[in-house]
Motif scaffolding. Structure first.
Motif, PDB file in Angstrom:
ATOM      1  N   ALA A  45      33.920  10.061  86.215  1.00 32.25           N
ATOM      2  CA  ALA A  45      34.047   8.643  85.872  1.00 32.25           C
ATOM      3  C   ALA A  45      32.667   8.058  85.560  1.00 32.25           C
ATOM      4  N   ARG A  46      32.628   7.128  84.620  1.00 33.57           N
ATOM      5  CA  ARG A  46      31.357   6.482  84.252  1.00 33.57           C
ATOM      6  C   ARG A  46      31.044   5.393  85.260  1.00 33.57           C
ATOM      7  N   GLU A  47      30.036   5.649  86.087  1.00 36.75           N
ATOM      8  CA  GLU A  47      29.718   4.732  87.176  1.00 36.75           C
ATOM      9  C   GLU A  47      29.258   3.368  86.657  1.00 36.75           C
ATOM     10  N   ASP A  48      28.563   3.349  85.512  1.00 35.04           N
ATOM     11  CA  ASP A  48      28.110   2.063  84.987  1.00 35.04           C
ATOM     12  C   ASP A  48      29.294   1.176  84.581  1.00 35.04           C
ATOM     13  N   SER A  49      30.346   1.793  84.033  1.00 36.18           N
ATOM     14  CA  SER A  49      31.543   1.026  83.656  1.00 36.18           C
ATOM     15  C   SER A  49      32.286   0.537  84.888  1.00 36.18           C
ATOM     16  N   LEU A  50      32.397   1.381  85.901  1.00 32.41           N
ATOM     17  CA  LEU A  50      33.037   0.967  87.154  1.00 32.41           C
ATOM     18  C   LEU A  50      32.268  -0.183  87.798  1.00 32.41           C
ATOM     19  N   PHE A  51      30.938  -0.087  87.774  1.00 31.04           N
ATOM     20  CA  PHE A  51      30.112  -1.140  88.352  1.00 31.04           C
ATOM     21  C   PHE A  51      30.338  -2.460  87.614  1.00 31.04           C
ATOM     22  N   GLU A  52      30.436  -2.405  86.283  1.00 25.95           N
ATOM     23  CA  GLU A  52      30.662  -3.616  85.491  1.00 25.95           C
ATOM     24  C   GLU A  52      31.998  -4.266  85.850  1.00 25.95           C
ATOM     25  N   VAL A  53      33.038  -3.449  86.009  1.00 25.10           N
ATOM     26  CA  VAL A  53      34.356  -3.984  86.361  1.00 25.10           C
ATOM     27  C   VAL A  53      34.309  -4.653  87.724  1.00 25.10           C
ATOM     28  N   LEU A  54      33.704  -3.967  88.707  1.00 18.05           N
ATOM     29  CA  LEU A  54      33.596  -4.549  90.052  1.00 18.05           C
ATOM     30  C   LEU A  54      32.778  -5.830  90.037  1.00 18.05           C
ATOM     31  N   ASN A  55      31.684  -5.825  89.290  1.00 18.23           N
ATOM     32  CA  ASN A  55      30.819  -6.994  89.213  1.00 18.23           C
ATOM     33  C   ASN A  55      31.567  -8.195  88.621  1.00 18.23           C
ATOM     34  N   LYS A  56      32.329  -7.944  87.560  1.00 15.21           N
ATOM     35  CA  LYS A  56      33.096  -9.022  86.919  1.00 15.21           C
ATOM     36  C   LYS A  56      34.158  -9.566  87.869  1.00 15.21           C
ATOM     37  N   LEU A  57      34.835  -8.689  88.577  1.00  9.79           N
ATOM     38  CA  LEU A  57      35.873  -9.112  89.506  1.00  9.79           C
ATOM     39  C   LEU A  57      35.284  -9.952  90.637  1.00  9.79           C
ATOM     40  N   GLU A  58      34.139  -9.540  91.148  1.00 12.94           N
ATOM     41  CA  GLU A  58      33.487 -10.293  92.224  1.00 12.94           C
ATOM     42  C   GLU A  58      32.992 -11.654  91.731  1.00 12.94           C
ATOM     43  N   ASP A  59      32.462 -11.693  90.512  1.00 14.80           N
ATOM     44  CA  ASP A  59      31.995 -12.968  89.944  1.00 14.80           C
ATOM     45  C   ASP A  59      33.147 -13.959  89.799  1.00 14.80           C
ATOM     46  N   VAL A  60      34.275 -13.489  89.292  1.00 11.17           N
ATOM     47  CA  VAL A  60      35.430 -14.372  89.117  1.00 11.17           C
ATOM     48  C   VAL A  60      35.957 -14.835  90.461  1.00 11.17           C
ATOM     49  N   GLU A  61      35.974 -13.930  91.432  1.00 10.58           N
ATOM     50  CA  GLU A  61      36.440 -14.294  92.776  1.00 10.58           C
ATOM     51  C   GLU A  61      35.553 -15.399  93.365  1.00 10.58           C
ATOM     52  N   PHE A  62      34.262 -15.309  93.114  1.00  9.17           N
ATOM     53  CA  PHE A  62      33.323 -16.301  93.638  1.00  9.17           C
ATOM     54  C   PHE A  62      33.439 -17.638  92.902  1.00  9.17           C
ATOM     55  N   GLU A  63      33.517 -17.577  91.552  1.00  9.65           N
ATOM     56  CA  GLU A  63      33.497 -18.799  90.750  1.00  9.65           C
ATOM     57  C   GLU A  63      34.864 -19.449  90.590  1.00  9.65           C
ATOM     58  N   LEU A  64      35.923 -18.620  90.535  1.00  8.65           N
ATOM     59  CA  LEU A  64      37.256 -19.163  90.234  1.00  8.65           C
ATOM     60  C   LEU A  64      38.281 -18.796  91.305  1.00  8.65           C
ATOM     61  N   GLY A  65      37.778 -18.464  92.483  1.00  6.70           N
ATOM     62  CA  GLY A  65      38.690 -18.108  93.566  1.00  6.70           C
ATOM     63  C   GLY A  65      39.672 -19.208  93.895  1.00  6.70           C
ATOM     64  N   HIS A  66      39.273 -20.470  93.628  1.00 10.44           N
ATOM     65  CA  HIS A  66      40.138 -21.606  93.965  1.00 10.44           C
ATOM     66  C   HIS A  66      41.367 -21.711  93.067  1.00 10.44           C
ATOM     67  N   ILE A  67      41.371 -21.027  91.908  1.00  9.60           N
ATOM     68  CA  ILE A  67      42.561 -21.094  91.048  1.00  9.60           C
ATOM     69  C   ILE A  67      43.343 -19.788  91.051  1.00  9.60           C
ATOM     70  N   ILE A  68      42.873 -18.783  91.824  1.00 10.73           N
ATOM     71  CA  ILE A  68      43.603 -17.512  91.940  1.00 10.73           C
ATOM     72  C   ILE A  68      44.439 -17.561  93.210  1.00 10.73           C
ATOM     73  N   LYS A  69      45.731 -17.470  93.067  1.00 10.62           N
ATOM     74  CA  LYS A  69      46.605 -17.592  94.240  1.00 10.62           C
ATOM     75  C   LYS A  69      47.821 -16.690  94.077  1.00 10.62           C
ATOM     76  N   LEU A  70      47.890 -15.664  94.900  1.00  7.41           N
ATOM     77  CA  LEU A  70      49.002 -14.729  94.858  1.00  7.41           C
ATOM     78  C   LEU A  70      50.287 -15.443  95.277  1.00  7.41           C
ATOM     79  N   GLY A  71      51.377 -15.152  94.588  1.00 12.31           N
ATOM     80  CA  GLY A  71      52.675 -15.697  94.991  1.00 12.31           C
ATOM     81  C   GLY A  71      53.092 -16.976  94.295  1.00 12.31           C
ATOM     82  N   VAL A  72      52.137 -17.666  93.611  1.00 11.25           N
ATOM     83  CA  VAL A  72      52.541 -18.900  92.943  1.00 11.25           C
ATOM     84  C   VAL A  72      53.403 -18.553  91.727  1.00 11.25           C
TER      85      VAL A  72
END
Length: 527
Positions: A296-323
């Motif tokens: 697996a390409r570690e740089d691509s995996l790192f980018e995906v994880l980084n993007k997911l963490e950024d969104v969780e930090f910046e837009l966590g208030h609009i992400i809600k499971l079950g709505v």
């Protein structure tokens, strides 16, 4: 009727030339009357172009003195010539008037009359309850109201195009007020937070339903979720890793907790497990890691994880499971506003495409007679449409906008695109907008882009666009049948633009500075 001229030269079924002694106006409506085979024919036309001519003042005159001397004895020789676009043969049926396409050219020397306000009111008036007033004819001295077929706006779609400050917000306000007065339902993608402040009402009560864009990650398709976290459409490796992890986790959760798994896990735990699943792709010994050929390409995996963490930090208030899906919040008979003002373009695209996809699916279910979350027709208004449906940018929203533009009329689902950058809008989508309200457009590329997308916008009409004043528009398409120059009504409950009061804020700073000086001087006097 007052005769104002006579046809000259050869005639065609859709166009004639005329000469007049009257001060007529471009855009003015006229009637042509003549006997053809013993039968009286009456045609309605619009003056398309005008020119004044004096045979004693040719362009070859060399000096102003020569022109002045000729002017004195030749003023009575001035003539006005013009071109009339034939709109149709006038067919009267009781109190109603219809226009029928003429099959033969008018007779040369046909008389040209000023169209009476009574005739124009019948032609452009409301023919049924689905017609609503949008403004008045621009070129007529007496007020002649213009009504448009709002059903055609929904079924055949609409583009509202203009430079900033030309009256887009007012035009949309007039349309939305009429729609909700008919009990219609609208959803708006609002990129500037303008609609949330709107005072639109129905029966004295607010007609604005503000919908917070809460997103259930489990209701998104992998491509939508990837776009939501910022994975570009051309980042194929990143998307593959994300899709594998996302689909693997959903399958695991269903096996562990059943189909109702969302009731047994909170949002933060879901995102935590998604990150762990993405990380496990790097290990070939894991079930998901074994699906990757080679390392697996570690740089691509790192980018995906980084993007997911950024969104969780910046837009966590609009992400809600079950709505539930966002369209379940749409209320009938209201303007339902999805506020995208705090979202970047990729996040807005993911949310918008999800709404568009669900809207199309649910309207199909409704038409088939199945249970549906949208049992009523819906018009979706997309502000800043060049963001979601740009000419050079492929987005998920663009795909669904194009689909609705092609299929929506069969399901009572309409699209209205609004933009001040027509050349930035995808030309295929623009060409699917069978109705257009075009206010002032100055840039030639914008004009050409619109003309290429619309067969109804002639070169003559296009020449009006730079000179239109705020609130003046050309309306073309099924909503009127005839291209019209219209002064749009002023909306009492207007959606306000978001221009900053620059001078007012500067003046406030001056006041503050003066007050500070006064306070300092007062302190010095006390010493």
């Amino acid at each position: 009727m007052r005769q104002i001229g006579i046809c000259i030269g050869s005639t065609r079924p859709n166009r004639v030339y005329f000469i007049t002694d009257e001060l007529v106006r471009i855009g003015q409506f006229v009637t042509l009357s003549y006997l053809d085979g013993g039968e009286r024919k009456n045609l309605l036309g619009m003056i398309q172009s005008l020119e004044r001519d004096n045979p004693y003042l040719p362009e070859t005159i060399k000096t102003t003195q020569q022109a002045e001397s000729i002017k004195k004895f030749s003023e009575k020789e001035n003539t006005i010539k013009g071109e009339i676009h034939i709109l149709g043969e006038i067919i009267e049926a009781g109190d109603e008037v219809f226009l029928q396409v003429p099959r033969t050219p008018p007779l040369p020397a046909a008389e040209v009359f000023e169209a009476s306000p009574e005739l124009l009111k019948k032609v452009f008036g409301a023919k049924s309850k689905k017609f609503v007033r949008i403004g008045r004819l621009l070129s007529e001295r007496e007020e002649v109201p213009v009504y448009v077929d709002i059903e055609q706006v929904v079924l055949r779609h609409l583009a509202v195009l203009a430079v900033t400050g030309a009256g887009k917000s007012n035009t949309v306000s007039v349309l939305l007020k009429n729609i909700i007065n008919l009990g219609g339902t609208v959803a708006v993608f609002d990129f500037h937070g303008e609609y949330s402040k709107s005072k639109l009402t129905r029966n004295g009560k607010t007609a604005i339903n503000h919908i917070q864009p809460l997103i259930n990650p489990a209701s998104l398709k992998p491509k939508e979720f990837a776009s939501f976290i910022g994975i570009k459409s051309n980042a194929y490796v990143q998307f593959r890793y994300f899709r594998l992890a996302y689909e693997h986790l959903i399958k695991q959760l269903k096996e562990e907790k059943g189909e109702n798994w969302q009731a047994h896990i909170n949002t933060s735990d879901f995102l935590k497990r998604l990150k762990e699943t993405i990380e496990s792709i790097a290990d070939p010994e894991t079930e998901i890691g074994g699906k990757i050929k080679g390392k697996a390409r570690e740089d691509s995996l790192f980018e995906v994880l980084n993007k997911l963490e950024d969104v969780e930090f910046e837009l966590g208030h609009i992400i809600k499971l079950g709505v539930p899906p966002l369209i379940e919040n749409i209320k009938p008979g209201m303007v339902n506003v999805f506020d995208f003002s705090e979202l970047d373009e990729d996040v807005a695209d993911a949310i918008a495409s999800n709404i568009l996809r669900w809207a199309l699916e649910e309207r199909k279910r409704a038409v088939r007679g199945d249970s549906s979350r949208l049992p009523f027709p819906l018009l979706i208004v997309i502000e800043e449409a060049h963001i979601l449906a740009g000419e050079k940018r492929n987005t998920e929203s663009k795909y669904y906008i194009a689909r609705i533009a092609r299929e929506g009329r069969k399901f009572g689902l309409g699209i209205t695109v609004v933009t001040q950058r027509p050349k930035g809008l995808d030309k295929e989508i623009l060409s699917q907008m069978n109705n257009m309200i075009i206010l002032k457009l100055v840039e030639p590329e914008d004009q050409k882009h619109v003309q290429r997308a619309s067969e109804s916008l002639s070169q003559e009409l296009m020449e009006y666009l730079p000179g239109l004043n705020p609130g003046e528009a050309i309306i073309i398409g099924n909503m009127t049948r005839i291209p019209l120059l219209v002064k749009i009504d002023r909306a009492e409950e207007k959606i306000e633009g978001n221009d900053i009061d620059v001078i007012g804020q500067w003046e406030e700073i001056l006041k503050e500075d003066k007050n500070k000086v006064k306070d300092i001087m007062s302190e010095l006097d006390d010493l």
